[in-house]
Scaffold this motif. Structure first.
Motif, mmCIF file in Angstrom:
data_model
loop_
_atom_site.group_PDB
_atom_site.id
_atom_site.type_symbol
_atom_site.label_atom_id
_atom_site.label_comp_id
_atom_site.label_asym_id
_atom_site.label_seq_id
_atom_site.Cartn_x
_atom_site.Cartn_y
_atom_site.Cartn_z
ATOM 1 N N ASP A 159 48.364 43.197 38.670
ATOM 2 C CA ASP A 159 47.683 42.188 37.857
ATOM 3 C C ASP A 159 48.659 41.334 37.049
ATOM 4 O O ASP A 159 48.296 40.254 36.574
ATOM 5 C CB ASP A 159 46.683 42.841 36.901
ATOM 6 C CG ASP A 159 45.391 43.239 37.592
ATOM 7 O OD1 ASP A 159 45.120 42.695 38.687
ATOM 8 O OD2 ASP A 159 44.660 44.082 37.056
ATOM 9 N N LEU A 160 49.878 41.812 36.878
ATOM 10 C CA LEU A 160 50.888 41.054 36.137
ATOM 11 C C LEU A 160 51.586 40.096 37.097
ATOM 12 O O LEU A 160 52.251 40.514 38.047
ATOM 13 C CB LEU A 160 51.903 41.980 35.484
ATOM 14 C CG LEU A 160 51.403 42.827 34.312
ATOM 15 C CD1 LEU A 160 52.538 43.704 33.782
ATOM 16 C CD2 LEU A 160 50.865 41.934 33.187
ATOM 17 N N MET A 166 46.137 39.196 34.967
ATOM 18 C CA MET A 166 44.841 38.837 35.546
ATOM 19 C C MET A 166 43.712 39.714 35.022
ATOM 20 O O MET A 166 42.539 39.302 35.061
ATOM 21 C CB MET A 166 44.901 38.899 37.067
ATOM 22 C CG MET A 166 45.732 37.799 37.705
ATOM 23 S SD MET A 166 45.473 37.674 39.492
ATOM 24 C CE MET A 166 46.107 39.265 40.036
ATOM 25 N N SER A 167 44.022 40.910 34.556
ATOM 26 C CA SER A 167 42.965 41.762 33.993
ATOM 27 C C SER A 167 42.431 41.187 32.684
ATOM 28 O O SER A 167 41.366 41.584 32.225
ATOM 29 C CB SER A 167 43.481 43.182 33.774
ATOM 30 O OG SER A 167 44.449 43.226 32.743
ATOM 31 N N GLY A 181 37.755 33.456 31.581
ATOM 32 C CA GLY A 181 36.891 32.349 31.940
ATOM 33 C C GLY A 181 37.639 31.212 32.613
ATOM 34 O O GLY A 181 38.866 31.219 32.733
ATOM 35 N N VAL A 182 36.850 30.216 33.053
ATOM 36 C CA VAL A 182 37.375 29.053 33.772
ATOM 37 C C VAL A 182 36.823 27.785 33.131
ATOM 38 O O VAL A 182 35.629 27.716 32.798
ATOM 39 C CB VAL A 182 36.966 29.089 35.265
ATOM 40 C CG1 VAL A 182 37.428 27.827 35.984
ATOM 41 C CG2 VAL A 182 37.528 30.322 35.942
ATOM 42 N N SER A 219 35.206 39.362 38.213
ATOM 43 C CA SER A 219 35.685 39.451 39.592
ATOM 44 C C SER A 219 35.750 38.071 40.248
ATOM 45 O O SER A 219 36.653 37.800 41.051
ATOM 46 C CB SER A 219 34.785 40.386 40.411
ATOM 47 O OG SER A 219 33.449 39.904 40.439
ATOM 48 N N GLU A 220 34.783 37.200 39.916
ATOM 49 C CA GLU A 220 34.800 35.854 40.473
ATOM 50 C C GLU A 220 35.965 35.038 39.919
ATOM 51 O O GLU A 220 36.644 34.298 40.656
ATOM 52 C CB GLU A 220 33.476 35.145 40.178
ATOM 53 C CG GLU A 220 32.293 35.706 40.937
ATOM 54 C CD GLU A 220 30.999 35.006 40.564
ATOM 55 O OE1 GLU A 220 30.322 34.500 41.476
ATOM 56 O OE2 GLU A 220 30.664 34.962 39.371
ATOM 57 N N VAL A 221 36.192 35.139 38.614
ATOM 58 C CA VAL A 221 37.301 34.421 37.998
ATOM 59 C C VAL A 221 38.626 34.891 38.586
ATOM 60 O O VAL A 221 39.505 34.084 38.918
ATOM 61 C CB VAL A 221 37.282 34.606 36.463
ATOM 62 C CG1 VAL A 221 38.486 33.925 35.829
ATOM 63 C CG2 VAL A 221 35.992 34.058 35.876
ATOM 64 N N LYS A 222 38.760 36.187 38.737
ATOM 65 C CA LYS A 222 39.996 36.749 39.291
ATOM 66 C C LYS A 222 40.183 36.325 40.744
ATOM 67 O O LYS A 222 41.308 35.988 41.174
ATOM 68 C CB LYS A 222 39.974 38.275 39.179
ATOM 69 C CG LYS A 222 41.264 38.940 39.647
ATOM 70 C CD LYS A 222 41.205 40.459 39.453
ATOM 71 C CE LYS A 222 42.493 41.128 39.934
ATOM 72 N NZ LYS A 222 42.449 42.598 39.753
ATOM 73 N N ALA A 223 39.103 36.311 41.513
ATOM 74 C CA ALA A 223 39.193 35.900 42.916
ATOM 75 C C ALA A 223 39.588 34.437 43.029
ATOM 76 O O ALA A 223 40.364 34.057 43.918
ATOM 77 C CB ALA A 223 37.864 36.160 43.627
#
Length: 429
Positions: A158-159, A187-188, A192-193, A279-283
């Protein structure tokens, strides 16, 4: 329709005309059926447009004064005008028939030669156009001179450590102190976006940027842009003809948004996207990493219609969210992207103003535009980095979000979809 059948239609048109005219003993072209006239019209338009396309492609690649440009123009016009005249201009075609009869060359044969010559030139031009390859090694303008790269932490994937994060100090639209930073994000901690639209050519055309927020860090912005060379300026028409490579810029908001809102004077609006899961933001964030890998491995062309700053984002987001983002014509009209997001429930019609209170009055799209307009908020902002660039970046990112409700992430897919559906229904009221 194959090239052979196309040109068969083309060359048979006048011959069929003459047979019909002979049978009816009527020299007027208006005796033909409307279907025949319509077919003839479409063939003529197709030929003319195909010639214009090829000439524009050559003009944008070699320049207006190039010998190749002028030679191709003369050859194309020299083939196309006689072809259309000999095939579709009845009186002129009859005169040509009379002159060629003594030389034992029929007008039909001449038309075939002209059509074959034009088809050969055009198909050769088409093959040349699609053989043009995008490159990495050109004399780029400073703001696109570097490409963003990254590395994952071996112990914690995640880093992500980015290299070449742009963090310029802009003074004028064309002058800036260059700075390319290294930055690590977690990333953890994505929270938001935000989508920013920068309007520079009326209400229909805007440049779209995406910012990712983090729980304990300043946002990181991404932008798909044309990669201009030193002597180039942007042209939307040139963007159809493989004139610009595509570039992915990772940047601090105090650079990539400030240059538009303050240095260039464009009108910029920042919209926080609602009803997303972590999960969507991370994807979506991961999809930018993939895009960076692909562009660094194989450069690609910018295209004004199919691979621009807005619809590329939509393609990536749709992979993540699927049917929650239905196809819509506004994907290709970048200035209307916020309205599309509002209609599908990704901008809350009844936003949460703070942790306890939601808006008492539903927000219309006009209200969203009013609240998210960041130009008044950035007037007088001191963008000169005197001590700490990170502090300056945090201050700018906080300032452009003043008065804008920042939505929390949804706890589940069911909750996210239900709230988005409710917001979409509220937007229709």
């Amino acid at each position: 329709m194959s090239p052979r059948s196309f040109f068969s239609k083309l060359l048979s048109s006048r011959n069929d005309n003459n047979q019909q005219l002979t049978q009816n003993q009527n020299d007027s072209p208006y005796s033909q059926s409307w279907k025949h006239r319509l077919m003839r019209f479409f063939i003529i338009v197709t030929l003319i447009l195909s010639a214009i396309w090829l000439l524009l492609a050559i003009w944008y690649q070699f320049g207006a004064t190039s010998f190749i440009t002028w030679l191709t123009t003369i050859v194309i016009i020299g083939l196309l005008i006689p072809l259309l005249s000999a095939t579709y201009h009845t009186k002129l075609a009859n005169k040509i028939d009379d002159k060629l009869s003594n030389k034992k060359i029929s007008n039909k044969k001449l038309s075939r030669w002209l059509a074959g010559g034009y088809a050969f030139i055009w198909l050769a031009g088409l093959g040349w156009f699609f053989s043009i390859e995008a490159k990495q090694d050109r004399n780029w303008q400073p703001e696109v001179s570097q490409v963003i790269t990254y590395e994952r932490d071996a112990n914690n994937p995640d880093l992500i450590t980015f290299s070449n994060v742009r963090n310029f100090d802009w003074h004028t639209p064309d002058e800036a102190d260059e700075r390319w930073d290294t930055r690590t994000v977690d990333m953890s901690k994505l929270s938001g976006v935000d989508v920013s639209n920068s309007y520079w050519m009326g209400p229909l055309i805007a440049h779209t940027l995406v910012s990712f927020r983090f729980e304990d860090d300043r946002p990181l912005a991404f932008s798909f842009e044309i990669r201009k060379e030193e002597d180039e300026s942007f042209s939307a028409l040139a963007g159809f003809f493989r004139r610009y490579e595509l570039s992915l810029i990772g940047a601090e908001e105090r650079d990539i948004i400030y240059t538009r809102s303050n240095a260039r004077g464009e009108q910029v609006y920042l919209f926080p996207i609602s009803h997303l899961q972590h999960s969507e933001v991370k994807a979506l964030f991961e999809s930018y990493l993939i895009a960076a890998d692909e562009l660094n491995t194989k450069p690609a062309w910018y295209n004004t219609l199919v691979s621009n700053c807005t619809n590329i984002i939509f393609y990536m987001a749709r992979i993540v969210s699927g049917d929650r983002l239905p196809w819509d014509y506004r994907i290709w009209v970048s200035g209307w992207l916020p309205n599309y997001l509002y209609d599908v429930g990704m901008l809350d019609a009844n936003p949460q103003l703070n942790k306890e209170q939601r808006s008492s009055q539903p927000w219309s799209m006009d209200t969203w535009y009013e609240r998210t307009h960041i130009n008044p908020k950035t007037q007088g902002f001191d963008n000169e980095v005197s001590v700490n660039a990170d502090v300056n970046s945090r201050e700018f990112s906080a300032q452009i979000r003043q008065g804008i409700p920042i939505p929390p992430l949804a706890d589940s897919k069911v909750e996210a979809e239900a709230r988005a559906q409710s917001a979409a229904e509220a937007s229709e009221e």
